[in-house]
Write a protein that holds these residues in place. Sequence first.
Motif, mmCIF file in Angstrom:
data_model
loop_
_atom_site.group_PDB
_atom_site.id
_atom_site.type_symbol
_atom_site.label_atom_id
_atom_site.label_comp_id
_atom_site.label_asym_id
_atom_site.label_seq_id
_atom_site.Cartn_x
_atom_site.Cartn_y
_atom_site.Cartn_z
ATOM 1 N N VAL A 163 0.840 -1.201 0.000
ATOM 2 C CA VAL A 163 0.000 0.000 0.000
ATOM 3 C C VAL A 163 0.876 1.252 0.000
ATOM 4 N N LEU A 164 0.604 2.171 -0.913
ATOM 5 C CA LEU A 164 1.255 3.490 -0.925
ATOM 6 C C LEU A 164 0.262 4.524 -0.404
ATOM 7 N N ILE A 165 0.692 5.276 0.598
ATOM 8 C CA ILE A 165 -0.139 6.339 1.163
ATOM 9 C C ILE A 165 0.585 7.664 0.960
ATOM 10 N N HIS A 166 -0.035 8.552 0.198
ATOM 11 C CA HIS A 166 0.572 9.867 -0.041
ATOM 12 C C HIS A 166 0.343 10.789 1.157
ATOM 13 N N TYR B 8 2.342 -2.292 -6.721
ATOM 14 C CA TYR B 8 1.558 -2.041 -5.514
ATOM 15 C C TYR B 8 0.092 -2.439 -5.734
ATOM 16 N N ASP B 9 -0.543 -2.865 -4.641
ATOM 17 C CA ASP B 9 -1.947 -3.282 -4.710
ATOM 18 C C ASP B 9 -2.899 -2.104 -4.549
ATOM 19 N N ILE B 10 -2.501 -1.147 -3.680
ATOM 20 C CA ILE B 10 -3.403 -0.041 -3.317
ATOM 21 C C ILE B 10 -2.612 1.260 -3.239
ATOM 22 N N VAL B 11 -3.193 2.334 -3.778
ATOM 23 C CA VAL B 11 -2.661 3.685 -3.535
ATOM 24 C C VAL B 11 -3.778 4.526 -2.920
ATOM 25 N N VAL B 12 -3.473 5.189 -1.792
ATOM 26 C CA VAL B 12 -4.388 6.159 -1.185
ATOM 27 C C VAL B 12 -3.844 7.544 -1.513
ATOM 28 N N ASP B 13 -4.577 8.280 -2.371
ATOM 29 C CA ASP B 13 -4.133 9.600 -2.824
ATOM 30 C C ASP B 13 -4.873 10.686 -2.060
ATOM 31 N N THR B 14 -4.116 11.551 -1.396
ATOM 32 C CA THR B 14 -4.718 12.656 -0.646
ATOM 33 C C THR B 14 -4.394 14.009 -1.281
ATOM 34 N N LEU B 15 -3.714 13.983 -2.440
ATOM 35 C CA LEU B 15 -3.188 15.224 -3.016
ATOM 36 C C LEU B 15 -3.799 15.617 -4.365
ATOM 37 N N GLY B 16 -4.167 14.611 -5.179
ATOM 38 C CA GLY B 16 -4.774 14.903 -6.478
ATOM 39 C C GLY B 16 -3.764 15.337 -7.529
ATOM 40 N N GLY B 17 -4.295 15.816 -8.664
ATOM 41 C CA GLY B 17 -3.460 16.368 -9.734
ATOM 42 C C GLY B 17 -2.420 15.401 -10.277
ATOM 43 N N GLU B 18 -1.208 15.918 -10.431
ATOM 44 C CA GLU B 18 -0.107 15.156 -11.030
ATOM 45 C C GLU B 18 0.260 13.928 -10.189
ATOM 46 N N ILE B 19 0.194 14.074 -8.867
ATOM 47 C CA ILE B 19 0.522 12.954 -7.963
ATOM 48 C C ILE B 19 -0.451 11.796 -8.193
ATOM 49 N N MET B 20 -1.737 12.124 -8.275
ATOM 50 C CA MET B 20 -2.752 11.098 -8.521
ATOM 51 C C MET B 20 -2.488 10.408 -9.861
ATOM 52 N N ASP B 21 -2.160 11.195 -10.873
ATOM 53 C CA ASP B 21 -1.916 10.668 -12.214
ATOM 54 C C ASP B 21 -0.705 9.726 -12.241
ATOM 55 N N LYS B 22 0.374 10.142 -11.582
ATOM 56 C CA LYS B 22 1.594 9.315 -11.556
ATOM 57 C C LYS B 22 1.407 8.041 -10.727
ATOM 58 N N ASP C 187 -1.465 -4.338 -12.424
ATOM 59 C CA ASP C 187 -2.743 -4.470 -13.128
ATOM 60 C C ASP C 187 -3.756 -5.083 -12.161
ATOM 61 N N GLY C 188 -4.961 -4.507 -12.126
ATOM 62 C CA GLY C 188 -5.976 -4.995 -11.200
ATOM 63 C C GLY C 188 -5.879 -4.376 -9.818
ATOM 64 N N GLY C 189 -4.962 -3.394 -9.651
ATOM 65 C CA GLY C 189 -4.817 -2.724 -8.351
ATOM 66 C C GLY C 189 -5.941 -1.730 -8.090
ATOM 67 N N LYS C 190 -5.784 -0.946 -7.025
ATOM 68 C CA LYS C 190 -6.824 0.000 -6.607
ATOM 69 C C LYS C 190 -6.221 1.365 -6.313
ATOM 70 N N LEU C 191 -6.850 2.403 -6.854
ATOM 71 C CA LEU C 191 -6.428 3.786 -6.608
ATOM 72 C C LEU C 191 -7.626 4.551 -6.070
ATOM 73 N N VAL C 192 -7.546 4.952 -4.816
ATOM 74 C CA VAL C 192 -8.640 5.705 -4.201
ATOM 75 C C VAL C 192 -8.129 7.097 -3.858
ATOM 76 N N SER C 193 -8.890 8.114 -4.274
ATOM 77 C CA SER C 193 -8.465 9.500 -4.049
ATOM 78 C C SER C 193 -9.518 10.259 -3.255
ATOM 79 N N ILE C 194 -9.048 11.142 -2.369
ATOM 80 C CA ILE C 194 -9.971 12.047 -1.677
ATOM 81 C C ILE C 194 -9.785 13.472 -2.225
ATOM 82 N N ALA C 195 -9.026 13.566 -3.338
ATOM 83 C CA ALA C 195 -8.673 14.894 -3.857
ATOM 84 C C ALA C 195 -9.032 15.091 -5.328
ATOM 85 N N GLY C 196 -9.747 14.154 -5.912
ATOM 86 C CA GLY C 196 -10.126 14.315 -7.326
ATOM 87 C C GLY C 196 -10.557 12.994 -7.931
#
Length: 311
Positions: free
Chosen positions: A148-151, A207-221, A228-237
């Motif tokens: 899990v990656l947590i920004h 990575y299986d999961i990314v929790v994005d708290t920043l949005g924009g370019e960070i979310m995109d990268k 493949d088949g992982g999960k990207l959840v964002s609270i910023a976009g």
Amino acid sequence: MKAVVIEEYGGRNQLKMKEIPKPEIGEHQVLVEMYATSINPIDWKVREGYLKEGLPFEFPVILGWDAAGVITETGSKVTKFQIGDEVFARPDTTSTGTYAEYTVVDEHLLAPKPKKLDFKEAASVPLTGLTAWQCLVDFSNINKGNKVLIHAGAGGVGSFAIQIAKHFGAYVASTASGKNEGLLTELGVDEFINYKEQRFEDILHDYDIVVDTLGGEIMDKSFQVLKDGGKLVSIAGNPDEEKAKARNIKAGFLWLEPDGEQLDQLGILIESGKVKPVVGHEFPFTEEGIKEAHKLSETHHAKGKIVIRMK
């Protein structure tokens, strides 16, 4: 009662201390005498008018959606709580928030305040703790052994997400500035990324999961570090649907749903020592104190949570 209100959208100068009537409760609600609240980005985003289409409030508006205090009145159909109970909650998103001496909370959104925490610490938990929980458990269905990656791990949501992910047995990487490496290590991070000196997308893979708290370019990268088949959840976009579809990634924006039962589960983890709140800043319940707290929150560089002490 005293409350800090806004009577129109705009900058921090719109925050005014006023004397207003104490709110009335419904049959399934309680009145909480506020001992502490905390500041979240939603507070100043509402104040500026950024969320007025999704949250069409009528003025005056009392901001704030974290409560810790003591019940002073209960509705006729309240069964689980009584006068004198120490509680914490993420109340419903209404125009009568928690920058006030008293606030109304629906019974199903309440949880007993963990005995281990004082009111200021308890006030720092509900909104960010529940957001982290829902990102990892409800959206991502986190499992033991997940990577899990947590920004922004030193922030409010990030600091809870690290601890919750570790509780579920995940391997956790997190980004922050170098000055916060000690804090993140203490919270249990397995791999620390100093975002000022390192590019997380070059270092992390599969990575299986990314929790994005920043949005924009960070979310995109963040797509680059997911398998493949992982999960990207964002609270910023909203993540790019095409990119997600191409690699069978479950990607989406999460808007917190207040939930007393989940908050109770978090309280149990806190009592057992598996999760602890990180209170980085404290301000008094004054007009100036709230303005200063907003100013700090707007920098996006607060460490842990910003709390307002009321009693």
